[in-house]
Design a protein around this motif. Sequence first.
Motif, PDB file in Angstrom:
ATOM      1  N   PRO A  37      78.197  50.704 -79.723  1.00 54.49           N
ATOM      2  CA  PRO A  37      76.789  50.289 -79.704  1.00 54.49           C
ATOM      3  C   PRO A  37      76.669  48.839 -79.234  1.00 54.49           C
ATOM      4  O   PRO A  37      77.488  47.984 -79.577  1.00 54.49           O
ATOM      5  CB  PRO A  37      76.360  50.413 -81.171  1.00 54.49           C
ATOM      6  N   GLY A  38      75.684  48.579 -78.406  1.00 55.60           N
ATOM      7  CA  GLY A  38      75.447  47.235 -77.896  1.00 55.60           C
ATOM      8  C   GLY A  38      76.255  46.863 -76.670  1.00 55.60           C
ATOM      9  O   GLY A  38      76.023  45.819 -76.061  1.00 55.60           O
ATOM     10  N   ALA A  39      77.218  47.694 -76.289  1.00 59.61           N
ATOM     11  CA  ALA A  39      78.061  47.412 -75.119  1.00 59.61           C
ATOM     12  C   ALA A  39      77.246  47.538 -73.835  1.00 59.61           C
ATOM     13  O   ALA A  39      76.186  48.165 -73.797  1.00 59.61           O
ATOM     14  CB  ALA A  39      79.246  48.371 -75.082  1.00 59.61           C
ATOM     15  N   THR A  40      77.783  46.954 -72.763  1.00 60.00           N
ATOM     16  CA  THR A  40      77.143  47.046 -71.454  1.00 60.00           C
ATOM     17  C   THR A  40      77.777  48.182 -70.658  1.00 60.00           C
ATOM     18  O   THR A  40      78.997  48.234 -70.506  1.00 60.00           O
ATOM     19  CB  THR A  40      77.286  45.731 -70.672  1.00 60.00           C
ATOM     20  N   ILE A  41      76.942  49.069 -70.172  1.00 57.73           N
ATOM     21  CA  ILE A  41      77.369  50.190 -69.329  1.00 57.73           C
ATOM     22  C   ILE A  41      76.982  49.864 -67.892  1.00 57.73           C
ATOM     23  O   ILE A  41      75.841  49.488 -67.625  1.00 57.73           O
ATOM     24  CB  ILE A  41      76.705  51.501 -69.799  1.00 57.73           C
ATOM     25  N   LEU A  42      77.933  49.983 -66.978  1.00 61.32           N
ATOM     26  CA  LEU A  42      77.667  49.773 -65.557  1.00 61.32           C
ATOM     27  C   LEU A  42      77.054  51.051 -64.993  1.00 61.32           C
ATOM     28  O   LEU A  42      77.636  52.125 -65.100  1.00 61.32           O
ATOM     29  CB  LEU A  42      78.967  49.435 -64.821  1.00 61.32           C
ATOM     30  N   ASP A  43      75.869  50.924 -64.390  1.00 57.39           N
ATOM     31  CA  ASP A  43      75.145  52.054 -63.807  1.00 57.39           C
ATOM     32  C   ASP A  43      75.157  51.885 -62.290  1.00 57.39           C
ATOM     33  O   ASP A  43      74.420  51.072 -61.732  1.00 57.39           O
ATOM     34  CB  ASP A  43      73.723  52.082 -64.357  1.00 57.39           C
ATOM     35  N   ILE A  44      76.012  52.657 -61.617  1.00 62.21           N
ATOM     36  CA  ILE A  44      76.155  52.577 -60.164  1.00 62.21           C
ATOM     37  C   ILE A  44      75.148  53.530 -59.520  1.00 62.21           C
ATOM     38  O   ILE A  44      75.151  54.724 -59.815  1.00 62.21           O
ATOM     39  CB  ILE A  44      77.589  52.928 -59.743  1.00 62.21           C
ATOM     40  N   GLY A  45      74.301  52.978 -58.651  1.00 63.63           N
ATOM     41  CA  GLY A  45      73.207  53.766 -58.088  1.00 63.63           C
ATOM     42  C   GLY A  45      72.100  53.903 -59.109  1.00 63.63           C
ATOM     43  O   GLY A  45      71.518  54.974 -59.281  1.00 63.63           O
ATOM     44  N   CYS A  46      71.778  52.809 -59.782  1.00 62.11           N
ATOM     45  CA  CYS A  46      70.858  52.822 -60.928  1.00 62.11           C
ATOM     46  C   CYS A  46      69.418  53.125 -60.569  1.00 62.11           C
ATOM     47  O   CYS A  46      68.622  53.483 -61.440  1.00 62.11           O
ATOM     48  CB  CYS A  46      70.918  51.484 -61.661  1.00 62.11           C
ATOM     49  N   GLY A  47      69.058  52.978 -59.291  1.00 58.32           N
ATOM     50  CA  GLY A  47      67.664  53.192 -58.919  1.00 58.32           C
ATOM     51  C   GLY A  47      66.754  52.229 -59.651  1.00 58.32           C
ATOM     52  O   GLY A  47      67.104  51.070 -59.878  1.00 58.32           O
ATOM     53  N   HIS A  48      65.609  52.718 -60.067  1.00 52.49           N
ATOM     54  CA  HIS A  48      64.625  51.881 -60.750  1.00 52.49           C
ATOM     55  C   HIS A  48      64.809  51.859 -62.270  1.00 52.49           C
ATOM     56  O   HIS A  48      64.030  51.245 -62.985  1.00 52.49           O
ATOM     57  CB  HIS A  48      63.209  52.304 -60.375  1.00 52.49           C
ATOM     58  N   ARG A  62      73.247  47.845 -73.366  1.00 47.96           N
ATOM     59  CA  ARG A  62      72.839  47.005 -72.251  1.00 47.96           C
ATOM     60  C   ARG A  62      73.279  47.758 -70.996  1.00 47.96           C
ATOM     61  O   ARG A  62      74.257  48.502 -71.036  1.00 47.96           O
ATOM     62  CB  ARG A  62      73.502  45.633 -72.340  1.00 47.96           C
ATOM     63  N   VAL A  63      72.566  47.568 -69.918  1.00 48.83           N
ATOM     64  CA  VAL A  63      72.898  48.239 -68.668  1.00 48.83           C
ATOM     65  C   VAL A  63      72.964  47.200 -67.562  1.00 48.83           C
ATOM     66  O   VAL A  63      72.065  46.374 -67.420  1.00 48.83           O
ATOM     67  CB  VAL A  63      71.859  49.331 -68.320  1.00 48.83           C
ATOM     68  N   ALA A  64      74.038  47.225 -66.800  1.00 45.28           N
ATOM     69  CA  ALA A  64      74.182  46.407 -65.598  1.00 45.28           C
ATOM     70  C   ALA A  64      74.068  47.357 -64.418  1.00 45.28           C
ATOM     71  O   ALA A  64      74.868  48.287 -64.288  1.00 45.28           O
ATOM     72  CB  ALA A  64      75.524  45.691 -65.587  1.00 45.28           C
ATOM     73  N   GLY A  65      73.058  47.161 -63.588  1.00 39.82           N
ATOM     74  CA  GLY A  65      72.795  48.088 -62.501  1.00 39.82           C
ATOM     75  C   GLY A  65      73.241  47.589 -61.144  1.00 39.82           C
ATOM     76  O   GLY A  65      73.215  46.388 -60.869  1.00 39.82           O
ATOM     77  N   VAL A  66      73.640  48.542 -60.300  1.00 38.25           N
ATOM     78  CA  VAL A  66      73.965  48.270 -58.902  1.00 38.25           C
ATOM     79  C   VAL A  66      73.189  49.284 -58.067  1.00 38.25           C
ATOM     80  O   VAL A  66      73.302  50.494 -58.294  1.00 38.25           O
ATOM     81  CB  VAL A  66      75.480  48.419 -58.624  1.00 38.25           C
ATOM     82  N   ASP A  67      72.387  48.784 -57.131  1.00 33.85           N
ATOM     83  CA  ASP A  67      71.666  49.675 -56.222  1.00 33.85           C
ATOM     84  C   ASP A  67      71.411  48.924 -54.920  1.00 33.85           C
ATOM     85  O   ASP A  67      71.034  47.748 -54.944  1.00 33.85           O
ATOM     86  CB  ASP A  67      70.341  50.153 -56.816  1.00 33.85           C
ATOM     87  N   ALA A  68      71.601  49.597 -53.800  1.00 32.37           N
ATOM     88  CA  ALA A  68      71.475  48.955 -52.490  1.00 32.37           C
ATOM     89  C   ALA A  68      70.047  48.924 -51.965  1.00 32.37           C
ATOM     90  O   ALA A  68      69.774  48.222 -50.997  1.00 32.37           O
ATOM     91  CB  ALA A  68      72.367  49.667 -51.474  1.00 32.37           C
TER      92      ALA A  68
END
Length: 192
Positions: A37-48, A62-68
């Motif tokens: 709980p509380g960790a950061t998940i990397l979301d590749i292709g996170c969109g909006h 927490r979420v760290a997003g990557v989207d082009a």
Amino acid sequence: MKDSSAGWEAVADRFIALRSGIGTSPVCDWAERHIAPGATILDIGCGHGMPIAQALVDKGYRVAGVDAAPRLAAAFARRFPDMAIACEPAQTSHFFNRRHPGIIAIGFLFLLDAAEQPNMLRRMARALEPGGRLLVSVPREACVWRDTLTGLESASLGAAAYEAVLEESGVQLVGWLGDEGGNAYLDAVGPV
């Protein structure tokens, strides 16, 4: 100028309007079983950020997003002003220059050219913390189809090919999950 979002910038508004909640339950269940709980998940292709990132944030992650796609990344930044977002192609992203306890790629990998997919899986594997978890949505059967929004070709290499790439990367496929829309998700764990 080359579109590094592979057509997604041009259809960003339609994607935002059409994105359904399918997939939220298995992703949240996976996170609650495997990610602290509380960790950061990397979301590749996170969109909006809807619905997946929002559901994870609602569960306390927490979420760290990557989207082009600039419009999708900007919408993610507006929705989550205190979360990290990188507007860049995942194929060249540094994934915030850190390793992650959990990485998700929902509705993303099969959008890449079939030749790029193995390298992307290898990059995800290298970005996992020791014992980290990876969840990727992709059809289990090898197939090719046209994306309904971009009109571009999408492809699945098939379960055996994805498992072989994970194995060579030191990541073990531990199973497959499904959702109410019939989508499949490979669930893998990195070496400790």
